[in-house]
Design a protein around this motif. Structure first.
Motif, PDB file in Angstrom:
ATOM      1  N   LEU A  84       0.854  -1.192   0.000  1.00 33.09           N
ATOM      2  CA  LEU A  84       0.000   0.000   0.000  1.00 33.09           C
ATOM      3  C   LEU A  84       0.883   1.232   0.000  1.00 33.09           C
ATOM      4  O   LEU A  84       1.788   1.349   0.826  1.00 33.09           O
ATOM      5  N   CYS A  85       0.629   2.146  -0.935  1.00 36.53           N
ATOM      6  CA  CYS A  85       1.458   3.341  -1.060  1.00 36.53           C
ATOM      7  C   CYS A  85       1.207   4.290   0.110  1.00 36.53           C
ATOM      8  O   CYS A  85       0.076   4.657   0.393  1.00 36.53           O
ATOM      9  N   ARG A  86       2.290   4.660   0.770  1.00 35.63           N
ATOM     10  CA  ARG A  86       2.235   5.542   1.936  1.00 35.63           C
ATOM     11  C   ARG A  86       2.804   6.923   1.622  1.00 35.63           C
ATOM     12  O   ARG A  86       2.997   7.730   2.531  1.00 35.63           O
ATOM     13  N   ALA A  87       3.118   7.181   0.368  1.00 33.27           N
ATOM     14  CA  ALA A  87       3.741   8.461   0.015  1.00 33.27           C
ATOM     15  C   ALA A  87       2.685   9.573  -0.075  1.00 33.27           C
ATOM     16  O   ALA A  87       1.476   9.320  -0.055  1.00 33.27           O
ATOM     17  N   GLU A  88       3.162  10.823  -0.194  1.00 33.89           N
ATOM     18  CA  GLU A  88       2.315  12.000   0.008  1.00 33.89           C
ATOM     19  C   GLU A  88       1.125  12.091  -0.931  1.00 33.89           C
ATOM     20  O   GLU A  88       0.015  12.407  -0.502  1.00 33.89           O
ATOM     21  N   ALA A  89       1.328  11.871  -2.215  1.00 31.77           N
ATOM     22  CA  ALA A  89       0.220  12.044  -3.168  1.00 31.77           C
ATOM     23  C   ALA A  89      -0.913  11.079  -2.857  1.00 31.77           C
ATOM     24  O   ALA A  89      -2.095  11.441  -2.925  1.00 31.77           O
ATOM     25  N   CYS A  90      -0.566   9.861  -2.520  1.00 34.69           N
ATOM     26  CA  CYS A  90      -1.614   8.901  -2.174  1.00 34.69           C
ATOM     27  C   CYS A  90      -2.249   9.245  -0.832  1.00 34.69           C
ATOM     28  O   CYS A  90      -3.459   9.070  -0.649  1.00 34.69           O
ATOM     29  N   GLN A  91      -1.449   9.755   0.095  1.00 37.07           N
ATOM     30  CA  GLN A  91      -2.028  10.186   1.374  1.00 37.07           C
ATOM     31  C   GLN A  91      -3.059  11.274   1.145  1.00 37.07           C
ATOM     32  O   GLN A  91      -4.118  11.284   1.765  1.00 37.07           O
ATOM     33  N   TYR A 125       6.643   3.275  -1.002  1.00 36.25           N
ATOM     34  CA  TYR A 125       6.683   4.737  -1.073  1.00 36.25           C
ATOM     35  C   TYR A 125       6.747   5.179  -2.521  1.00 36.25           C
ATOM     36  O   TYR A 125       7.791   5.522  -3.028  1.00 36.25           O
ATOM     37  N   CYS A 126       5.609   5.110  -3.133  1.00 37.82           N
ATOM     38  CA  CYS A 126       5.299   5.487  -4.511  1.00 37.82           C
ATOM     39  C   CYS A 126       5.350   4.290  -5.453  1.00 37.82           C
ATOM     40  O   CYS A 126       6.347   3.575  -5.522  1.00 37.82           O
ATOM     41  N   LEU A 127       4.236   4.120  -6.129  1.00 39.90           N
ATOM     42  CA  LEU A 127       4.125   3.077  -7.147  1.00 39.90           C
ATOM     43  C   LEU A 127       4.136   3.676  -8.547  1.00 39.90           C
ATOM     44  O   LEU A 127       3.934   2.965  -9.532  1.00 39.90           O
ATOM     45  N   GLY A 128       4.335   5.002  -8.616  1.00 42.81           N
ATOM     46  CA  GLY A 128       4.467   5.642  -9.918  1.00 42.81           C
ATOM     47  C   GLY A 128       3.169   6.047 -10.574  1.00 42.81           C
ATOM     48  O   GLY A 128       3.160   6.397 -11.752  1.00 42.81           O
ATOM     49  N   HIS A 129       2.063   5.997  -9.847  1.00 42.16           N
ATOM     50  CA  HIS A 129       0.759   6.385 -10.410  1.00 42.16           C
ATOM     51  C   HIS A 129       0.103   7.412  -9.498  1.00 42.16           C
ATOM     52  O   HIS A 129      -1.064   7.288  -9.126  1.00 42.16           O
ATOM     53  N   CYS A 130       0.875   8.440  -9.149  1.00 45.77           N
ATOM     54  CA  CYS A 130       0.488   9.351  -8.072  1.00 45.77           C
ATOM     55  C   CYS A 130      -0.835  10.078  -8.322  1.00 45.77           C
ATOM     56  O   CYS A 130      -1.539  10.418  -7.373  1.00 45.77           O
ATOM     57  N   ALA A 131      -1.196  10.341  -9.562  1.00 46.79           N
ATOM     58  CA  ALA A 131      -2.398  11.116  -9.858  1.00 46.79           C
ATOM     59  C   ALA A 131      -3.680  10.310  -9.694  1.00 46.79           C
ATOM     60  O   ALA A 131      -4.770  10.885  -9.730  1.00 46.79           O
ATOM     61  N   PRO A 134      -5.783   6.510  -4.113  1.00 47.53           N
ATOM     62  CA  PRO A 134      -4.730   5.721  -3.470  1.00 47.53           C
ATOM     63  C   PRO A 134      -4.403   4.448  -4.258  1.00 47.53           C
ATOM     64  O   PRO A 134      -5.290   3.830  -4.842  1.00 47.53           O
ATOM     65  N   ASN A 135      -3.125   4.123  -4.244  1.00 47.63           N
ATOM     66  CA  ASN A 135      -2.654   2.984  -5.024  1.00 47.63           C
ATOM     67  C   ASN A 135      -2.176   1.843  -4.136  1.00 47.63           C
ATOM     68  O   ASN A 135      -1.577   2.071  -3.087  1.00 47.63           O
ATOM     69  N   ILE A 136      -2.440   0.649  -4.627  1.00 48.51           N
ATOM     70  CA  ILE A 136      -1.899  -0.543  -3.978  1.00 48.51           C
ATOM     71  C   ILE A 136      -1.354  -1.465  -5.057  1.00 48.51           C
ATOM     72  O   ILE A 136      -1.622  -1.270  -6.254  1.00 48.51           O
TER      73      ILE A 136
HETATM   74  S1  FES Z   1       2.467   8.690  -4.137  1.00 50.54           S
HETATM   75 FE1  FES Z   1       1.376   6.841  -4.288  1.00 50.54          FE
HETATM   76  S2  FES Z   1       1.822   6.168  -6.289  1.00 50.54           S
HETATM   77 FE2  FES Z   1       3.067   7.933  -6.059  1.00 50.54          FE
END
Ligand code: FES
Length: 162
Positions: A84-91, A125-131, A134-136
């Motif tokens: 599960l992506c925990r980076a900022e854009a997904c947050q 921490y980022c799956l490359g689909h930030c826009a 939330p991504n998993i």
């Molecule tokens: S921040 Fe979640 S895919 Fe980039």
């Protein structure tokens, strides 16, 4: 596709072959660790002294690299791995709420495995689909715009339903 851990008896031979394949490679620590995890599903504790001796570094240094990167596992993962992506854009798109649902559904925290042993939960921490968060990723297959209901459906579809 994730390689499940299946046979600890092959660990030493696999590690030895990987080390030999990297002989003379500058900066070989990370490539070696990736290769071991790709082959065995995790970095066995017994591999640490072998890696340290091969690279002429301390065991603490090898251990430090393994523990610094969330990517590396020290224990075998379950058959299914949810990342599960925990980076900022997904947050910003609701990943924290999704993380709460996922932890509750699986009954484990990040770096843990569900009580039935079917699913390991890991942060990424980022799956490359930030826009489109939330991504998993489930077993390395990415999914975007994951709601709690969609997570439940994806989990059921992979056979890890609770
Ligand atoms: S921040 Fe979640 S895919 Fe980039």
């Amino acid at each position: 596709m994730q390689t499940p851990y299946t046979d600890s008896a092959r660990d030493p031979a696999t590690v030895a072959a990987i080390l030999e394949a990297h002989r003379g490679t500058p900066g070989a620590m990370l490539p070696i660790l990736h290769a071991i995890q790709d082959s065995l599903g995790h970095i066995p504790a017994d591999a640490v002294p072998l890696i340290a001796d091969f690279l002429n570094v301390s065991r603490a240094e090898v251990h430090g690299v393994i523990t610094y990167y969330d990517h590396f596992r020290q224990q075998p993962a379950a058959r299914h791995v949810v990342r599960l992506c925990r980076a900022e854009a997904c947050q910003a798109r609701g990943a924290d709420a999704l993380a709460g649902h996922v932890r509750q559904t699986l009954g484990c925290d990040f770096h843990g495995t569900s009580a039935d042993g079917k699913v390991t939960l890991e942060p990424v921490y980022c799956l490359g689909h930030c826009a489109v968060g939330p991504n998993i990723a489930i077993d390395d297959k990415p999914y975007a715009r994951v709601s709690t209901a969609r997570f439940d459906a994806l989990l059921a579809a992979c056979g890890g339903e609770r």
